[in-house]
Design a protein around this motif. Structure first.
Motif, short mmCIF file in Angstrom:
data_model
loop_
_atom_site.label_atom_id
_atom_site.label_comp_id
_atom_site.label_asym_id
_atom_site.label_seq_id
_atom_site.Cartn_x
_atom_site.Cartn_y
_atom_site.Cartn_z
N ARG A 280 22.63 32.97 66.59
CA ARG A 280 22.61 31.69 67.18
C ARG A 280 21.60 30.71 66.60
O ARG A 280 21.81 30.15 66.31
CB ARG A 280 22.10 32.08 68.60
CG ARG A 280 22.94 32.70 68.80
CD ARG A 280 23.53 31.93 70.51
NE ARG A 280 24.01 33.18 71.10
CZ ARG A 280 25.10 32.43 71.18
NH1 ARG A 280 25.83 32.11 70.58
NH2 ARG A 280 26.21 33.74 71.26
N ASN B 84 21.73 40.66 69.06
CA ASN B 84 21.24 39.40 68.77
C ASN B 84 20.87 38.33 67.49
O ASN B 84 20.58 37.55 67.62
CB ASN B 84 21.10 38.71 70.26
CG ASN B 84 19.09 39.02 69.96
OD1 ASN B 84 18.52 40.00 69.38
ND2 ASN B 84 18.54 37.43 70.10
N HIS B 85 20.65 39.42 66.85
CA HIS B 85 19.59 38.59 65.62
C HIS B 85 19.93 39.08 63.98
O HIS B 85 20.78 40.06 63.43
CB HIS B 85 17.58 39.17 65.73
CG HIS B 85 17.96 41.16 65.60
ND1 HIS B 85 17.66 41.15 64.40
CD2 HIS B 85 17.99 41.59 66.86
CE1 HIS B 85 17.59 42.59 65.18
NE2 HIS B 85 17.72 42.74 66.35
N LEU C 293 27.75 38.40 70.82
CA LEU C 293 27.05 40.00 70.87
C LEU C 293 27.97 41.12 71.15
O LEU C 293 28.26 40.79 72.46
CB LEU C 293 26.15 39.20 71.34
CG LEU C 293 24.93 41.14 72.21
CD1 LEU C 293 24.25 41.23 70.57
CD2 LEU C 293 23.96 40.87 73.16
N GLU D 137 24.25 35.67 76.64
CA GLU D 137 24.83 35.65 76.00
C GLU D 137 25.96 36.63 76.28
O GLU D 137 27.17 36.27 75.67
CB GLU D 137 24.26 37.75 74.88
CG GLU D 137 23.62 37.39 73.93
CD GLU D 137 24.00 36.97 72.65
OE1 GLU D 137 24.75 36.32 72.45
OE2 GLU D 137 22.79 35.83 72.68
N ALA E 172 17.17 35.00 65.60
CA ALA E 172 18.32 35.17 66.09
C ALA E 172 19.79 34.86 65.39
O ALA E 172 19.28 33.12 65.27
CB ALA E 172 18.16 34.24 67.11
#
Lengths: 442, 442
Positions: free
Chosen positions: B61, B35-36, B74, A143, B59
């Protein structure tokens, strides 16, 4: 009732307690500072997002639910009084547990070879909390690479140094390579995660030094095929937030890496020394051939915290030790003859490299590549505690291997707190709460 | 390229980004401090050991892996400069993100009604870290009850007070009752966990106050059938490590409970106020009918942090808000007519009580008992992000419902650290690391 206290709910302690199920007249107390068993050989899969912590750490209570002669206690053991035959423990209060037979199997922890200040900079992986910390560090590094402002910084975040090329180091290196090359590759926009650099270093001349040389060579080739930079004969002499200072054949060199993981050394739990008997250089108790502590036939030490010639610090050593200890205790209580000294049967050792390769050493037979990987999977599934764990592991492996995704990818800020710090924070909170309570009293 | 910055990867932000996939000429940056994504309606199942955190927090992403106009970052957003049209954020460094259109959907956090010192004593449940903390607290309380030295202490550890009888409080109360009565009942030796006392209190006159009265009454009856002590018209006036001081109809009273959980109040993310526009008493941005911020048609606020008459602070409000915002943005960019003001379609609300009962309000239709529970399951499965999450949820529910066991029962000491403390520890560590780095320089 014969009171047996077992300290430590790892492979050794759990097997001991399990094997004592049939022995009448016993009252067993199993003390651990966590509430769960941990299937350590698969912990690297928690650290890299394949499995959840719960999938390899069943609650000790649920394991012994039906074994009515067992009581499980969540407590930290502070020490022993072998003369008075009591264990000193701390749960909510300090208390003493009297025993007739004591079994100490408290395992091992990381050794930083006297550089304990490295623990914060280069955490290791022994507990589920450790694995969650590594997961947050590894995923967090990608990240921060994505958000980096300069190419140098990006490179530093994209470099992972793993110190120690034993099974843990080799397995983590392989999985981080997999993460960068397959799992995450399509998800980033500024960085190409497949270019992540993984440096695996060891002061020894080969990886997996406890394995036969042929398998070490094969493992090194497999690691290099995955693009991992294997540096042997390299010793870490300094760790800082930006990387490592190393020595290669006496010459100083530098590895720039924002993420450093420690897989190099282990030392026995300090509870070995707390027994007040002889310990070796790694803090392991020097035990008699039947795993009793010298001068105290009612006290056993086993697993990673016992020094037994010819027995490696692996799950099998702990499991077989637990079986032996249970046999000795049962023989004493039932008046059966002494079962003899502990004899370790080497069932072999194995390590995976990425998602398709492994090395397996079963003495006469050696496996490599896909066949070894398959053997690794079958054997580890067999040793899992619950059948539901097996199903979930196969399901998750299918996701990772075929689907190319991982199910557990949460980055937790809380997990990044070092455990030592967390403990001190909790003690501080407890103190403050107590103070507030005092003030509230008239 | 039209630059769209979306702050917050919850229901609102994710839906906005998803719906903008087909709009050409857009470049979207999604910023979140985790990140989620998090499927909050099932978070109570993480807090009580049914599901792992990863199973409901894919996630971000990976969600947008194939949507090439999206970049995920993030970072913590510190504030905005609406005149210069930049978002001020902090990842590894402070940086600015310029935008043409800004979408702010940073959600809500706990409100302790001015008593922020209660946060440590009575944590709430908004994040995965929160849920892990509650899990460790709840399971840890049973452990400390087993080890307690006096009956009074045992009782205090076996009492759980939950403040707030909205869906979160009701669902947690039901699950803690399940834990004590079914899951853990055979595992302890000194305590009878089925005797655990769960006190659910609320200052309102009924539970689930946003539901029709009939369903509130039924939910209360269901809770009491599970043995939960429902106390209505009761206001918490003090919280300490040993329990709560409350007022019942103005009269002071005391509830002794070592575990207190906060499910009472929410307030909008401070990023609402950071926009520098009018906010309501709960800190929510007072938006125009099309969810734009007054005076800034290029800035949208939505979800739990926006005050829209008739739109409740639930997932549907955020999801539909996200769809509306995406429509407005798409219309502007493609020259289509203004889609009109945001119109919320009430799809109903629901809450589960234990493992077999629920209440479902769909306007004309209302369900209770087993039928409602089934409807809850089907609808929540449908809204999960990935098909594999659905399979894993059903599998885990079967374990809990039929097998009477739970898969995720790890108590983590690290998780018990309050997040605020964890953050400050990390900042302190970062400072010390920087210092050490400075010293290392010549």
């Amino acid at each position: 009732m014969h009171r047996i206290v077992v300290v430590g709910g790892g492979f050794a302690g759990v097997r001991t307690v399990r094997r004592l199920a049939e022995v009448p007249g016993t009252e067993i107390t199993l003390v651990d500072r966590t509430n769960h068993f941990l299937f350590q050989p698969m912990l690297y899969q928690v650290a890299t997002g394949v499995l959840s912590g719960g999938q390899i750490s069943p609650a000790l209570r649920s394991i012994f639910r039906r074994q009515r002669n067992v009581r499980v206690l969540l407590s930290e053991v502070d020490g022993f009084d072998l003369e008075r035959r009591v264990v000193k423990a701390f749960g909510e209060h300090e208390y003493e547990l009297p025993y007739d037979t004591l079994v100490v199997a408290a395992g091992a922890t990381h050794s930083y070879f006297g550089r304990d200040d490295w623990a914060v900079l280069a955490p290791g992986m022994k507990t589920v909390d450790d694995a969650h910390r590594l997961r947050s560090m590894i995923l967090g590094a990608f990240e921060l690479a994505e958000a980096a402002e300069t190419e140098a910084e990006r490179q530093a975040w994209m470099t992972f140094a793993i110190v120690g090329a034993g099974p843990t180091g080799v397995e983590l290196a392989g999985q981080v390579a997999e993460l960068g090359q397959r799992i995450l590759a399509s998800e980033y926009r500024s960085v190409d995660t497949s270019q992540a650099r993984i440096v695996l270093l060891d002061s020894n001349a080969r990886v997996l030094k406890t394995f036969p040389e042929r398998l070490s060579a094969r493992a090194k080739a497999d690691l290099e095929f995955l693009g991992i930079d294997v540096r042997l004969g390299v010793r870490a002499v300094g760790i800082d937030p930006e990387g490592l200072d190393v020595k290669i054949a006496g010459e100083p060199a530098r590895i720039t890496a924002k993420t450093v993981i420690w897989a190099a050394g282990v030392k026995a739990s300090p509870l070995g020394a707390a027994l007040g008997v002889e310990v070796d250089g790694a803090g392991r108790v020097v035990v008699e051939p039947d795993l009793t502590v010298p001068g105290h036939p009612e006290v056993f030490a086993l697993g990673d915290m016992a020094a037994v010639p010819g027995v490696p610090g692996v799950a099998q050593g702990a499991i077989q030790g637990g079986e032996h200890v249970a046999r000795v205790i049962a023989a004493r209580l039932t008046g059966a003859p002494w079962p003899g000294p502990f004899r370790y049967k080497d069932k072999g050792s194995m390590a995976t490299i990425g998602r398709r390769r492994a090395v397996v050493d079963m003495g006469r037979r050696q496996l490599t590549g896909g066949a070894a990987y398959f053997a690794w999977g079958v054997i580890h599934l067999a040793y899992l505690t619950r059948w539901e764990d097996r199903i979930e592991a196969v399901w998750r492996w299918a996701f990772t291997g075929i689907g190319g995704s991982r199910r557990e990818r949460m980055i937790s800020i809380v997990s990044l707190v070092p455990e030592t710090t967390a403990r001190s924070v909790i003690l501080e909170l407890r103190r403050r709460r107590a103070e507030r309570l005092d003030q509230a009293r008239p």
